[in-house]
Design an enzyme around this catalytic site. Structure first.
Site, mmCIF file in Angstrom:
data_model
loop_
_atom_site.group_PDB
_atom_site.id
_atom_site.type_symbol
_atom_site.label_atom_id
_atom_site.label_comp_id
_atom_site.label_asym_id
_atom_site.label_seq_id
_atom_site.Cartn_x
_atom_site.Cartn_y
_atom_site.Cartn_z
ATOM 1 N N ASP A 93 -17.599 -2.679 -19.775
ATOM 2 C CA ASP A 93 -17.410 -1.933 -18.526
ATOM 3 C C ASP A 93 -17.405 -2.778 -17.251
ATOM 4 O O ASP A 93 -17.400 -2.231 -16.150
ATOM 5 C CB ASP A 93 -18.485 -0.849 -18.407
ATOM 6 C CG ASP A 93 -19.890 -1.425 -18.341
ATOM 7 O OD1 ASP A 93 -20.091 -2.571 -18.781
ATOM 8 O OD2 ASP A 93 -20.798 -0.713 -17.867
ATOM 9 N N GLU A 94 -17.367 -4.092 -17.369
ATOM 10 C CA GLU A 94 -17.304 -4.900 -16.152
ATOM 11 C C GLU A 94 -16.628 -6.241 -16.422
ATOM 12 O O GLU A 94 -16.652 -6.754 -17.540
ATOM 13 C CB GLU A 94 -18.696 -5.121 -15.539
ATOM 14 C CG GLU A 94 -19.671 -5.858 -16.417
ATOM 15 C CD GLU A 94 -20.995 -6.151 -15.707
ATOM 16 O OE1 GLU A 94 -20.974 -6.505 -14.517
ATOM 17 O OE2 GLU A 94 -22.027 -6.032 -16.365
ATOM 18 N N ASP A 111 -16.721 -2.991 -11.766
ATOM 19 C CA ASP A 111 -17.803 -2.416 -12.566
ATOM 20 C C ASP A 111 -17.559 -0.911 -12.690
ATOM 21 O O ASP A 111 -17.544 -0.190 -11.694
ATOM 22 C CB ASP A 111 -19.145 -2.694 -11.877
ATOM 23 C CG ASP A 111 -20.340 -2.383 -12.761
ATOM 24 O OD1 ASP A 111 -20.139 -2.107 -13.957
ATOM 25 O OD2 ASP A 111 -21.477 -2.411 -12.254
#
Length: 367
Positions: A108-109, A14
């Site tokens: 983003d993860e 993350d």
């Protein structure tokens, strides 16, 4: 029992305050300052906040007006999604150096299954550390990671030592880790559910574990079985490299609240047009149309209808949206309208469930 379940090595990576961190990276003058990506006007909404801003209670989905009230020095910048996507692609290339089993959740993860990996490394913790170092070297951004036996525990663990840290929960540590955890930190327990659990005297994983399955299903419906299993470390969902979307959506927030259904239809026509473009671009059709209405008091209402056939055209989307809108008069002025199409033709047909054999392994599994 965990020893009777297939144990995998799962990493959840993350990025730390991704959108805001990219902006601070590209503009050094913003480093160390409270920053919000999004709109700061009366209709603006925070998409992401830097850690400097989070100290003041600024967070995503918060109105720009409230964010500015909490942090008068807050700096707003407009989102640059093409730039975020560019950086995200650089990060994913690093993931694929280690495994093909990568399941992105957003820009983003992502989840990575490194049980068997391209480097032949035994330690998932060392893989996560290497990945984080490579991301920093390649992009100048920091990432946090959670490492454990399944996606649920890895996701929870990745938030444990943020920012720029990682947390490993080995097989023998899973149950104690979950028992001591505040129930509000369980992935899948939102604000409303967390408050409900608190009212029921469920404050930690241990408290949750004391409740029978029938009790949890009575109070939380279908989610009851999910809570019953995850607190026992049972989460069999695999990392899915080709994640199939369950719905496609488009929505619009208005500069001024609207009350006239005539104006709402006009706005829905534009939204249906945008949704049609997205569906055609991805060659997708669906059967379930959902109308989303967010009112001026920030309460949200959804209305859905499932058709007998697949649709993708703006005309049929708009026709169904009108029907849903006219089901009930809006209870307040409206700040946002959205349309989504679910029950897609991309969803695999469900086969009859197969009996899975449990795999017994020793807990000397290196993490």
């Amino acid at each position: 029992m965990l020893s009777e379940l297939p144990i995998r090595k799962i990493i959840h990576v993350d990025m730390d305050a991704f959108y805001a961190s990219v902006e601070q990276l590209d503009n050094p003058d913003l480093k160390g300052k409270p920053l919000a990506v999004g709109g700061g006007g009366k209709r603006g909404v925070v998409s992401a906040a830097s850690y400097e801003a989070r100290k003041f209670g600024v967070k995503s989905a918060m109105s720009g007006v409230l964010a500015k009230k909490r942090c008068p020095e807050l700096i707003f910048v407009k989102p640059r999604f093409s730039r975020y996507k560019e950086v995200s692609q650089q990060i994913r290339k690093i993931f694929f150096e280690y495994t093909e089993l990568v399941e992105p959740l957003s820009l983003d993860e992502a989840y990575l299954d490194v049980t068997k990996n391209k480097k032949g490394m035994l330690s998932a913790s060392l893989i996560a550390q290497e990945i984080r170092q490579k991301i920093l070297k390649k992009t100048g951004l920091t990432a946090s990671a959670g490492i454990s036996i399944n996606k649920f525990v890895a996701k929870v663990a990745s938030d444990y030592n943020k920012p720029n840290g990682q947390k490993t929960v080995a097989p023998e540590e899973v149950i104690p880790f979950l028992e001591e955890l505040d129930i509000r930190k369980f992935y899948g327990v939102g604000k409303v559910t967390g408050e409900k659990m608190y009212r029921l005297g469920i404050f930690t994983g241990m408290d949750l574990k004391q409740k029978e399955l029938t009790y949890l299903e009575k109070h939380f419906g279908k989610s009851g079985a999910y809570y019953y299993n995850v607190v026992r470390g049972i989460h069999l969902s695999k990392v899915k490299p080709n994640r199939i979307p369950k719905s496609v959506a488009a929505e619009r927030t208005f500069f001024d609240n609207i009350t006239s259904e005539v104006y709402m239809i006009e706005k829905l026509e534009h939204i249906a047009n945008e949704l049609e473009k997205r569906l055609k671009r991805n060659k997708i059709a669906g059967k379930t149309v959902t109308l989303k209405i967010k009112y001026s008091d920030f309460t949200t209402q959804t209305r859905s209808k499932t058709l007998a056939y697949f649709i993708a055209s703006k005309e049929l989307l708009l026709e169904t949206a009108k029907e849903l809108l006219y089901q009930e008069k809006p209870k307040n002025s409206v700040r946002l309208l959205g349309l989504s199409l679910g029950n897609l033709n991309t969803e695999p047909k469900k086969d009859k469930p197969k009996t899975q054999k449990s795999i017994s392994i020793q807990l000397r599994f290196e993490f």
